[in-house]
Design a protein around this motif. Sequence first.
Motif, PDB file in Angstrom:
ATOM      1  N   PRO A   1      -7.639  -7.279 -13.180  1.00 36.27           N
ATOM      2  CA  PRO A   1      -6.839  -6.174 -13.722  1.00 36.27           C
ATOM      3  C   PRO A   1      -5.893  -5.579 -12.692  1.00 36.27           C
ATOM      4  N   CYS A   2      -4.780  -5.056 -13.183  1.00 39.29           N
ATOM      5  CA  CYS A   2      -3.801  -4.360 -12.326  1.00 39.29           C
ATOM      6  C   CYS A   2      -3.077  -3.318 -13.167  1.00 39.29           C
ATOM      7  N   GLY A   3      -3.850  -2.508 -13.869  1.00 41.60           N
ATOM      8  CA  GLY A   3      -3.274  -1.544 -14.809  1.00 41.60           C
ATOM      9  C   GLY A   3      -2.396  -0.497 -14.171  1.00 41.60           C
ATOM     10  N   GLY A   4      -2.718  -0.077 -12.943  1.00 41.65           N
ATOM     11  CA  GLY A   4      -1.890   0.928 -12.284  1.00 41.65           C
ATOM     12  C   GLY A   4      -0.508   0.413 -11.962  1.00 41.65           C
ATOM     13  N   ALA A   5      -0.447  -0.811 -11.413  1.00 40.69           N
ATOM     14  CA  ALA A   5       0.856  -1.395 -11.077  1.00 40.69           C
ATOM     15  C   ALA A   5       1.686  -1.644 -12.333  1.00 40.69           C
ATOM     16  N   ILE A   6       1.035  -2.041 -13.414  1.00 43.49           N
ATOM     17  CA  ILE A   6       1.771  -2.281 -14.663  1.00 43.49           C
ATOM     18  C   ILE A   6       2.253  -0.961 -15.253  1.00 43.49           C
ATOM     19  N   LEU A   7       1.460   0.087 -15.157  1.00 45.31           N
ATOM     20  CA  LEU A   7       1.923   1.408 -15.589  1.00 45.31           C
ATOM     21  C   LEU A   7       3.155   1.817 -14.791  1.00 45.31           C
ATOM     22  N   ALA A   8       3.178   1.519 -13.497  1.00 45.34           N
ATOM     23  CA  ALA A   8       4.339   1.856 -12.669  1.00 45.34           C
ATOM     24  C   ALA A   8       5.583   1.116 -13.147  1.00 45.34           C
TER      25      ALA A   8
ATOM     26  N   MET B   1      -4.594   1.616  -4.653  1.00 45.89           N
ATOM     27  CA  MET B   1      -4.784   1.165  -3.277  1.00 45.89           C
ATOM     28  C   MET B   1      -6.122   0.443  -3.111  1.00 45.89           C
ATOM     29  N   THR B   2      -7.174   1.017  -3.688  1.00 45.61           N
ATOM     30  CA  THR B   2      -8.525   0.509  -3.466  1.00 45.61           C
ATOM     31  C   THR B   2      -8.804  -0.777  -4.227  1.00 45.61           C
ATOM     32  N   HIS B   3      -8.468  -0.782  -5.512  1.00 43.60           N
ATOM     33  CA  HIS B   3      -8.931  -1.846  -6.400  1.00 43.60           C
ATOM     34  C   HIS B   3      -7.868  -2.884  -6.759  1.00 43.60           C
ATOM     35  N   GLU B   4      -6.590  -2.528  -6.629  1.00 46.25           N
ATOM     36  CA  GLU B   4      -5.546  -3.471  -7.021  1.00 46.25           C
ATOM     37  C   GLU B   4      -4.809  -4.060  -5.825  1.00 46.25           C
ATOM     38  N   ILE B   5      -4.457  -3.220  -4.851  1.00 46.58           N
ATOM     39  CA  ILE B   5      -3.597  -3.671  -3.757  1.00 46.58           C
ATOM     40  C   ILE B   5      -4.397  -4.207  -2.574  1.00 46.58           C
ATOM     41  N   ALA B   6      -5.349  -3.436  -2.085  1.00 51.03           N
ATOM     42  CA  ALA B   6      -6.103  -3.843  -0.886  1.00 51.03           C
ATOM     43  C   ALA B   6      -6.706  -5.247  -1.013  1.00 51.03           C
TER      44      ALA B   6
ATOM     45  N   MET C   1       0.825  -1.214   0.000  1.00 46.40           N
ATOM     46  CA  MET C   1       0.000   0.000   0.000  1.00 46.40           C
ATOM     47  C   MET C   1       0.857   1.262   0.000  1.00 46.40           C
ATOM     48  N   LEU C   2       1.796   1.346   0.942  1.00 45.15           N
ATOM     49  CA  LEU C   2       2.624   2.544   1.022  1.00 45.15           C
ATOM     50  C   LEU C   2       3.782   2.495   0.025  1.00 45.15           C
ATOM     51  N   ASN C   3       4.646   1.493   0.171  1.00 45.56           N
ATOM     52  CA  ASN C   3       5.854   1.485  -0.638  1.00 45.56           C
ATOM     53  C   ASN C   3       5.562   1.272  -2.125  1.00 45.56           C
ATOM     54  N   GLY C   4       4.565   0.450  -2.431  1.00 47.50           N
ATOM     55  CA  GLY C   4       4.220   0.238  -3.834  1.00 47.50           C
ATOM     56  C   GLY C   4       3.738   1.507  -4.501  1.00 47.50           C
TER      57      GLY C   4
END
Length: 490
Positions: A396-403, A332-337, A295-298
């Motif tokens: 889906p995990c589009g935010g993490a893949i964008l990172a 945080m809401t949809h991919e990590i939590a 949540m934080l470091n990612g």
Amino acid sequence: MNSLLPRLDASQLPRLQSFLPEAPLAEPAIGIVHLGLGNFHRAHQAIYTEEAMLAAGGDWGICGVTVLDEPAMQDALAAQDNLYTVLTSDRDGLQARVVRSIRRVLVAPRQQSEVIAQMCDPRVRIVSLTVTEKGYCYDARTGGLDFAHPFIVHDLAHPDQPKSVPGYLVAALRQRRTNPFTVLSCDNLAHNGTILRKVVLQFATALDPELGEWIASSVHFPSTMVDRIVPATTDDTRERVAAMTGVFDAWPVPGEAFRQWVIEDDFPLGRPAWEKAGAMLVDDVIPYELAKLRMLNGTHSTMAYLGVLAGFETVDAAIADPDMHRLIHHMMTHEIAPTLTVPADFDRLAYRDQLLTRYANPNLKHRTMQIASDGSLKLPPRLLGVISERLAAGLPCGGAILAVAAWMRFLLRRTDAGERYEIADPMAARLTALADASEGDNARLMEALLGVAEIFPAALSARTDLRQLIGQNLELLSRQGAREALARFR
């Protein structure tokens, strides 16, 4: 201005009572040796330890050891009787506090025998560490000690003259067989106690199998989760501290007001009463550490790589951008939590909102470039675990893949505005060579970096869905830039 002020030292304490806890602190003997004396330790464990001694007593003074050949902090603190100021901030303002728990500072490469002798003092019951991921000489490919690391090669040949952290620990434990100290990892690393135990055992066993067996049965390696945002010290930090206290501190520490420490309670020789300073003593740290790492470091890493490319110099500037805020909130809401298994009383969404508030602190000025360092070590625990789990579940995990795509672009060492920079990473030479060899071809860049086995597990890098999404994001980042990529994220 500072040249006209007295230097912070013990003689100034009577005039600094408003910046000290009300309870007096005795002159404690050294009970903790801390490897990796830096800003984070001084703003975190050192304060918890001082407050524990104020609340319950005990000889838990700290000997701080810098593991790199950098004597600047030792010199600065020596002139101040090892006193320093922590400047904490939240959205409401600043507070200064003088910390007194560090009793001695050593520089390991220059004072090797003194460091080992201090660790062998029977009054020392804990050796703690904040040496960052690379200090463990850990090989992600094998899941154990990197026997090819030059420090490990040296230390196995010269065990009484160590250079590595495992080497120092084993050199001291060889002499502490009647009452071995507890080894406490405080690094931002998943399963930190378990990983540290493994590399120490492998080193010791390679040196002496009997020694390895004894460490396995007699030495305890509790895990921890630590949390406090602690930026680098700047001249602005020094000037603010001087203006508030009326004395000059050569190396104060800035940090946010929030702090957290979750500790596996496994200390056969005893420990400070850290719980009286607000630490959580638990049986299992893993749920807390995974929540923090992801949540934080990612999201910190996400803001760092996109932020550097987009020209956001600090975290508060990055999160103030509506598109960045939307991305981080979504991740945080949809991919990590949903990937977290946490205690029943842990509110994932309340934790999310707390983090967003912390990121927006305008007084911290936590630089995105600082957070972007050591990406080869940080990417797997912070982002790739989330991606692996989500893709395996068909989610889906589009935010993490964008990172991850932003990290690949970051390795080209040029912002979207064309400004050049250098990266700090233990694999910098190899990674930047791969990036340069791509010659601006996104497909070649992706193929080369996904082939780095130390970072990307083979099963993950082989996924066609991952490759397709990274490729699309790289094209967008290269053609339109990070700000446009943020604006288009849905």
